[in-house]
Design a protein around this motif. Structure first.
Motif, PDB file in Angstrom:
ATOM      1  N   ALA A   1      -0.283  -0.216  -3.195  1.00 16.24           N
ATOM      2  CA  ALA A   1      -0.880  -1.306  -4.334  1.00 16.24           C
ATOM      3  C   ALA A   1      -2.096  -0.728  -4.960  1.00 16.24           C
ATOM      4  CB  ALA A   1      -1.219  -2.745  -3.481  1.00 16.24           C
ATOM      5  N   ASP A   2      -2.724   0.326  -4.444  1.00 10.79           N
ATOM      6  CA  ASP A   2      -4.079   0.983  -5.185  1.00 10.79           C
ATOM      7  C   ASP A   2      -3.730   1.856  -6.240  1.00 10.79           C
ATOM      8  OD1 ASP A   2      -6.392  -0.255  -3.513  1.00 10.79           O
ATOM      9  OD2 ASP A   2      -5.044   0.543  -1.956  1.00 10.79           O
ATOM     10  N   TRP A   3      -4.339   1.789  -7.177  1.00 12.92           N
ATOM     11  CA  TRP A   3      -4.390   2.810  -8.247  1.00 12.92           C
ATOM     12  C   TRP A   3      -5.684   3.408  -8.731  1.00 12.92           C
ATOM     13  CZ3 TRP A   3      -0.321   5.320 -10.904  1.00 12.92           C
ATOM     14  CH2 TRP A   3       0.946   4.801 -10.666  1.00 12.92           C
ATOM     15  N   ASN A   4      -5.858   4.612  -8.799  1.00 11.35           N
ATOM     16  CA  ASN A   4      -7.117   5.358  -9.131  1.00 11.35           C
ATOM     17  C   ASN A   4      -7.252   4.914 -10.555  1.00 11.35           C
ATOM     18  OD1 ASN A   4      -9.245   7.222 -10.214  1.00 11.35           O
ATOM     19  ND2 ASN A   4      -8.044   8.878  -9.015  1.00 11.35           N
TER      20      ASN A   4
ATOM     21  N   THR B   1       8.221   7.329  -6.189  1.00 11.52           N
ATOM     22  CA  THR B   1       7.178   8.391  -6.211  1.00 11.52           C
ATOM     23  C   THR B   1       6.700   8.729  -4.833  1.00 11.52           C
ATOM     24  OG1 THR B   1       5.537   6.939  -6.665  1.00 11.52           O
ATOM     25  CG2 THR B   1       6.568   7.976  -8.426  1.00 11.52           C
ATOM     26  N   ILE B   2       6.383   9.693  -4.326  1.00  9.80           N
ATOM     27  CA  ILE B   2       5.863   9.996  -3.291  1.00  9.80           C
ATOM     28  C   ILE B   2       4.186  10.562  -3.066  1.00  9.80           C
ATOM     29  CG2 ILE B   2       6.141  11.781  -1.136  1.00  9.80           C
ATOM     30  CD1 ILE B   2       8.744   9.938  -1.662  1.00  9.80           C
ATOM     31  N   ASN B   3       3.181   9.960  -2.771  1.00 11.21           N
ATOM     32  CA  ASN B   3       1.942  10.124  -2.550  1.00 11.21           C
ATOM     33  C   ASN B   3       1.144  10.540  -1.549  1.00 11.21           C
ATOM     34  OD1 ASN B   3       3.030   7.954  -4.750  1.00 11.21           O
ATOM     35  ND2 ASN B   3       1.173   8.132  -5.741  1.00 11.21           N
TER      36      ASN B   3
ATOM     37  N   LYS C   1       9.896   2.196  -6.209  1.00 11.23           N
ATOM     38  CA  LYS C   1       8.653   1.973  -5.215  1.00 11.23           C
ATOM     39  C   LYS C   1       8.034   3.405  -5.026  1.00 11.23           C
ATOM     40  CE  LYS C   1      10.686  -1.277  -2.157  1.00 11.23           C
ATOM     41  NZ  LYS C   1      12.025  -1.635  -2.666  1.00 11.23           N
ATOM     42  N   ARG C   2       6.633   3.272  -4.890  1.00 15.22           N
ATOM     43  CA  ARG C   2       5.730   4.313  -4.534  1.00 15.22           C
ATOM     44  C   ARG C   2       5.853   4.418  -2.955  1.00 15.22           C
ATOM     45  NH1 ARG C   2      -0.188   3.256  -6.553  1.00 15.22           N
ATOM     46  NH2 ARG C   2      -0.246   5.493  -7.155  1.00 15.22           N
TER      47      ARG C   2
ATOM     48  N   ILE D   1       9.707  11.755  -7.733  1.00 11.58           N
ATOM     49  CA  ILE D   1       8.544  12.492  -8.394  1.00 11.58           C
ATOM     50  C   ILE D   1       7.490  12.615  -7.291  1.00 11.58           C
ATOM     51  CG2 ILE D   1       6.845  12.386 -10.141  1.00 11.58           C
ATOM     52  CD1 ILE D   1       8.760  10.647 -11.766  1.00 11.58           C
ATOM     53  N   THR D   2       6.790  13.961  -7.162  1.00 10.15           N
ATOM     54  CA  THR D   2       5.913  14.060  -6.216  1.00 10.15           C
ATOM     55  C   THR D   2       4.683  13.666  -7.181  1.00 10.15           C
ATOM     56  OG1 THR D   2       6.954  16.141  -5.286  1.00 10.15           O
ATOM     57  CG2 THR D   2       4.701  16.020  -4.883  1.00 10.15           C
ATOM     58  N   SER D   3       4.155  12.567  -6.529  1.00 15.72           N
ATOM     59  CA  SER D   3       2.666  12.169  -7.140  1.00 15.72           C
ATOM     60  C   SER D   3       1.634  12.659  -6.047  1.00 15.72           C
ATOM     61  CB  SER D   3       2.562  10.675  -7.322  1.00 15.72           C
ATOM     62  OG  SER D   3       1.412  10.532  -8.038  1.00 15.72           O
TER      63      SER D   3
END
Length: 340
Positions: free
Chosen positions: A148-151, A192-194, A261-262, A125-127
């Motif tokens: 490890a960070d989340w908005n 996910t890809i960020n 994994k992100r 998924i494109t994040s």
């Protein structure tokens, strides 16, 4: 060879994902919103038959059952790469224009895959970095962002302004994907890809200067003279080339080590001022459009900016990032080809 459903095939990132999938021998069905877009993509890949490149029309990804038919295939799909999501700032209703398409589009794909495509073993998924960054911390020079960070944004934050609405849409969409995996326990794995700001070559058969992805609009504006009086603030201070983002999607699909994994996919720091200097160095024909040396805006903040950790994408996905100078030069060359 993997049979892949690629959503949003006419998008900036997806067009590059499609190129890499085909070159690596995979068989692809890509969703598009219209037959016209399907025809354009097909024309650009004339050597691939229907067995290697086919299309499914999905007009509105914000509908709950938008992907019900698209996930059905003979031969059946083994993987899904979901890139379809809105990224624009032309918003009148943040919930309707951004949040719903992002969240419903993501959960809709996952539900349809679980229901109709039991052979799928991997969904990528494109994040976005928007789902990682904490806007309330500002430049945060003492911090290093990683997976490890989340908005911490909530739905209420979507009503602050358009940028906040976009960040909320990406955050809630990605969280909805991980929630789905946890609650539904599907027989597929997710990655996910960020990426942050995504620069790089535009795919000419899909783009005009008016239809650019939001990141590349900055480069367009610089070479059209819109920055002559003032270089705008950089904002995010981290970037990546679209070709690396596309490769990350495909590698995440191919490699079991990427499961669940992100991936914060970024080449590192940059500023709008550095972008201008690259253009000045390589494209003298734009000299009179660019800001002069007396324009000092667009650089890094005095106190410094956050740092980034891209080690997971390097070690697991094997990404060797394209340098900033090459990315900007290649982007400008491709913009020239569509009329800049």
């Amino acid at each position: 060879m993997t049979r892949v459903l690629l959503t949003g095939g006419s998008g900036f990132i997806a067009a590059h994902v499609l190129d890499i999938l085909l070159k690596r021998g995979h068989s692809v069905v890509t969703t598009v919103r219209s037959q016209q877009k399907a025809d354009k993509i097909k024309e650009a890949h004339p050597t691939y038959g229907k067995d290697k490149l086919d299309f499914a029309i999905v007009e509105d990804i914000a509908k709950e059952d938008a992907f019900e038919e698209a996930v059905k295939s003979d031969p059946p799909f083994e993987a899904v790469i979901h890139t379809a999501s809105p990224f624009h700032f032309n918003v009148t209703d943040p919930i309707k224009d951004l949040i719903n398409p992002a969240v419903i589009g993501t959960t809709g794909v996952l539900k349809s895959v679980k229901k109709h495509a039991p052979t799928v073993k991997k969904v990528v998924i494109t994040s976005s970095f928007a789902a990682i960054v904490n806007p309330s911390k500002g430049n945060w020079p003492e911090h290093t962002y990683s997976e490890a960070d989340w908005n911490p944004a909530t739905l209420e934050d979507a009503h602050k302004d358009t940028t906040s609405a976009y960040r909320v849409s990406k955050t809630l969409a990605e969280k909805s994907a991980w929630d789905f995996v946890e609650k539904e326990n599907p027989n597929f794995k997710v990655s996910t890809i960020n990426p942050p700001m995504v620069y790089g070559e535009v795919v000419h058969y899909l783009n005009s200067l008016d239809a650019l992805n939001t990141s590349n609009q900055r480069i367009r504006d610089a070479i059209l003279g819109k920055w002559k009086e003032e270089i705008p603030p950089t904002g995010g201070f981290c970037w990546v080339d679209v070709r690396d983002v596309a490769l990350a999607h495909v590698k995440a699909m191919e490699l079991p080590a990427a499961d669940q994994k992100r991936f914060f996919v970024t080449a590192g720091a940059y500023s709008n001022r550095e972008m201008v200097e690259v253009i000045r160095k390589h494209f003298p024909e734009y000299q009179d459009k660019l800001p002069g040396p007396d324009v000092t805006s667009g650089g890094y903040p005095e106190e410094g900016s956050f740092k980034v950790d891209n080690s997971r994408s390097r070690t697991i996905l094997g990404i060797e990032y394209i340098p900033f100078e090459k990315s900007i030069v290649d982007t400008v060359k491709s913009l020239k080809a569509v009329g800049a």
